[in-house]
Design an enzyme around this catalytic site. Structure first.
Site, PDB file in Angstrom:
ATOM      1  N   TRP A 212      14.209  62.206   7.078  1.00 30.00           N
ATOM      2  CA  TRP A 212      13.580  63.012   6.036  1.00 30.00           C
ATOM      3  C   TRP A 212      14.533  62.948   4.862  1.00 30.00           C
ATOM      4  O   TRP A 212      15.641  63.474   4.908  1.00 30.00           O
ATOM      5  CB  TRP A 212      13.396  64.447   6.518  1.00 30.00           C
ATOM      6  CG  TRP A 212      12.623  65.296   5.567  1.00 30.00           C
ATOM      7  CD1 TRP A 212      11.267  65.357   5.428  1.00 30.00           C
ATOM      8  CD2 TRP A 212      13.157  66.236   4.623  1.00 30.00           C
ATOM      9  NE1 TRP A 212      10.929  66.265   4.457  1.00 30.00           N
ATOM     10  CE2 TRP A 212      12.059  66.824   3.943  1.00 30.00           C
ATOM     11  CE3 TRP A 212      14.444  66.640   4.280  1.00 30.00           C
ATOM     12  CZ2 TRP A 212      12.224  67.776   2.961  1.00 30.00           C
ATOM     13  CZ3 TRP A 212      14.598  67.603   3.293  1.00 30.00           C
ATOM     14  CH2 TRP A 212      13.484  68.161   2.644  1.00 30.00           C
TER      15      TRP A 212
ATOM     16  N   GLY B 235      22.200  65.314   8.302  1.00 29.06           N
ATOM     17  CA  GLY B 235      23.003  66.276   7.548  1.00 29.06           C
ATOM     18  C   GLY B 235      23.275  65.745   6.162  1.00 29.06           C
ATOM     19  O   GLY B 235      22.571  64.848   5.674  1.00 29.06           O
TER      20      GLY B 235
END
Ligand code: F6R
Length: 616
Positions: free
Chosen positions: A75, A102
């Site tokens: 994403w 992250g």
């Protein structure tokens, strides 16, 4: 906010990695990739834009052999969704491949440094920078992969869970985490990595949950080795735990979509949520967090509730509950605003964070801020052992079971249920509720699952109704009191999965602006069960009717007045007003689901969204 998977064992890694990615697609699905070391020691990386199924098709004619590999579903945060920005990333020499969930915050500084050392970059991502830094550490300081990862991670700030493999080494995976989720599965002569247990549960139930700042070497035929970023000499003994989830818990079970399954699971998830807390025989609520810390709530200057999205809507209902039942002032804050607005927080405030995933970055930051300023931190969260759960002084798990559909459904009703149980048990301790009121509401709570089942009987009716409204470009949702946040939640559900613009509004506020939108084309969903503001909302319905809006009303069984005014209505069973959101939201979930399906939307994976928003 991506999903990572890894495998090393006796089996071919590719199908296991693909299965794991499919289970993690709720975390992101704009591109995907896999890296494998085959028996010749080649390190093959394959990536595509799109979903995991696209990756699988893309790999159909490739060399996908190898018993060690890592894979990723993305994403996008840094760099558009594209093949070159997809993970795994190669290092410059193509000797190392890395997956990352992250954000590396100082990646630009490191990138500049590496460019000055002659490194070139193929992508716009922060992740590639970490991969190159590891290679730099290996080459410059003659380090092993494990030591190079350790040294590289010492240089980075941000959030990560990573998996790293190298060419000519089919026996090692290095992994680490900092503020991003990671689980390691320990099977028979095999190891797995996952962003969560759903990715690996099919293969093993024995897992290790690494802590932030631990760097881990997984080596074929050897014990897992764990060291700490803070102190290289400190060796940690791996602690193996058993996953409590079953595979059935995370599969679709015959439903077309996870969202539909999760809507229909709500009676069960509410039962689990109330299990051991609602004593049905005695009509009592025993909630550990409140039993133990009732005095902290009693002395609280106020309660601050903070969350995002659907969880924030549940929090808004919490305000009505705590103020009405416990007479404690409550403020409800969107976490992303709260964290940056220098809020006044007192040490005698109770701060309640609500989060399904327990990993939402803004909610975590708001909690940290409140904690730093001395507030008592209470968590309402679904995922056991998540970051939210770990940050709290006390809390209550919702026990809704895994929620895979990106649009939150059972998380919402169980969050409201926890807030109801908290408010009732606190009100009893504080003596702000009469015994008869307490017992009446608790008795009603015992019936709530059966009442949801009754609403499910209307599913075909709602499905038919939904077909009428696929034409709409805009929807307005109205509600009052406890059902105003439900109107907002209904609007959110519709927009996220059908891409129809929708707004949730307090019904009486409509005349201060949104009424201008109403014409004969405009569908207006009015959440109007029969409670003390019934006559008021009836007037709001008449105002809409006078402007020829197309009304869909959510009414209490046996209603006569509002039905007369409306084109379409859905009846829900009568219950106590403070419990009504748990019922009134169900037809709204079904309506948005069926509209989205009728429009051919990808309900479980709506565009641009991801299940856990671990970036701000
Ligand atoms: C909407 C939805 C999101 C989440 C929000 C917070 O259907 O799922 O709005 O509610 O991202 O997520 P959690 O509850 O995991 O903190």
């Amino acid at each position: 906010m991506c999903g990572i998977v890894g495998y090393m064992g006796k089996q071919q890694a590719f199908p296991i990695l693909i299965k794991g990615l499919q289970r993690l697609e709720y975390r992101g699905y704009d591109s995907a990739g896999v890296a494998l070391v085959n028996e010749n020691g080649d390190l093959n990386v394959y990536k595509t834009k799109g979903k995991v199924s696209d990756l699988e098709n893309f790999c159909a004619d490739k060399d996908i052999t190898g018993t060690v590999g890592i894979a990723h579903t993305r994403w996008a945060t840094h760099g558009e969704p594209s093949k070159r920005n997809a993970h795994p990333h190669y290092s410059q020499s193509k000797n190392i491949a890395l997956i990352h969930n992250g954000i590396i915050e100082n990646y630009l500084t490191i990138k500049k440094f590496l460019i000055s050392k002659g490194y070139t970059f193929q992508s716009e991502t922060d992740t590639e920078v970490l991969c190159q830094l590891i290679e730099y550490m290996m080459q410059e300081h003659n380090l092993t992969l494990y030591d190079a990862v350790y040294q590289a991670l010492k240089q980075v700030t941000g959030a990560y869970s990573i998996g790293v493999i190298e060419r000519n080494n089919p026996n090692t995976i290095i992994t680490s985490k900092m503020s991003s989720p990671l689980v390691i599965g320990v099977g028979r002569e095999e190891f797995l990595l996952g962003s969560d247990a759903s990715a690996i549960i099919e293969f093993t139930k024995n897992v290790i949950y690494p802590k932030d700042g631990q760097v881990i070497r997984i080596e074929r035929g050897k014990e897992i080795e764990i060291c700490c970023l803070e102190d290289r000499e400190q060796k940690i003994k791996p602690e193996i735990q058993q996953i409590q989830l079953s595979l059935e818990d995370i599969e679709k079970g015959g439903f077309d979509h996870f969202m539909l399954k999760e809507i229909f699971e709500q009676p069960k998830s509410l039962s689990l949520c109330m299990n051991g807390r609602l004593q049905r025989e005695k009509k009592e609520i025993i909630l550990n967090g409140i039993q133990e810390y009732g005095d902290v709530f009693a002395k609280a200057r106020r309660i601050i509730i903070s969350a995002c999205g659907t969880s924030w809507h549940a929090g808004l209902i919490g305000k009505y509950l705590f103020e009405a039942l416990c007479r404690i002032p409550v403020e409800v804050e969107v976490a992303s605003e709260f964290r940056y607005r220098n809020p006044v927080i007192y040490p005698d405030d109770v701060f309640i964070a609500i989060s399904q995933s327990g990993e939402t970055a803004d909610t975590l930051a708001a909690m940290e801020l409140a904690k730093k300023q001395g507030a008592f931190i209470y968590g309402i969260c679904n995922v056991v052992g998540s970051s939210v759960a770990r940050l709290t002084d006390s809390g209550t798990y919702t026990h809704a079971g895994p929620e895979i559909g990106v649009a939150s459904t059972k998380a919402f009703t169980t969050q409201v249920c926890v807030l109801v149980m908290m408010a009732l048990s606190l009100a009893k301790q504080l003596k702000t509720i009469k015994d008869e009121d307490y017992h009446r509401i608790v008795t009603e709570l015992c019936n709530i699952e059966a009442k949801i089942e009754k609403i499910f009987e209307k599913k075909d009716e709602i499905k038919e109704m939904s077909k009428i409204f696929t034409y709409a470009r805009n929807f307005l949702y109205l509600g009052r009191g406890y059902n105003y946040p439900v109107a907002m939640e209904g609007a959110l559900k519709l927009k996220e999965i059908s891409y129809i613009h929708a707004e949730g509004y307090p019904a009486a506020e409509m005349k201060h602006g949104p009424i201008a939108l109403i014409d004969e084309e405009m569908p207006i969903v009015v959440v109007a069960p029969h409670y003390h503001l019934y006559n008021k909302i009836l007037s709001n319905v008449q105002e809409v009717k006078a402007r020829k809006g197309r009304i869909i009303a959510i009414v209490t069984e046996g209603d006569t007045e509002i039905k007369k005014q409306t084109d379409y209505y859905i009846e829900i069973p009568k219950t106590e007003e403070c419990l009504s959101p748990i019922l009134s939201v169900i037809p709204l979930q079904l309506l948005s689901y069926y509209i989205a399906v009728a429009k051919g939307r990808d309900v479980d994976k709506p565009r641009n969204l991801a299940k856990s928003v671990t970036v701000e």
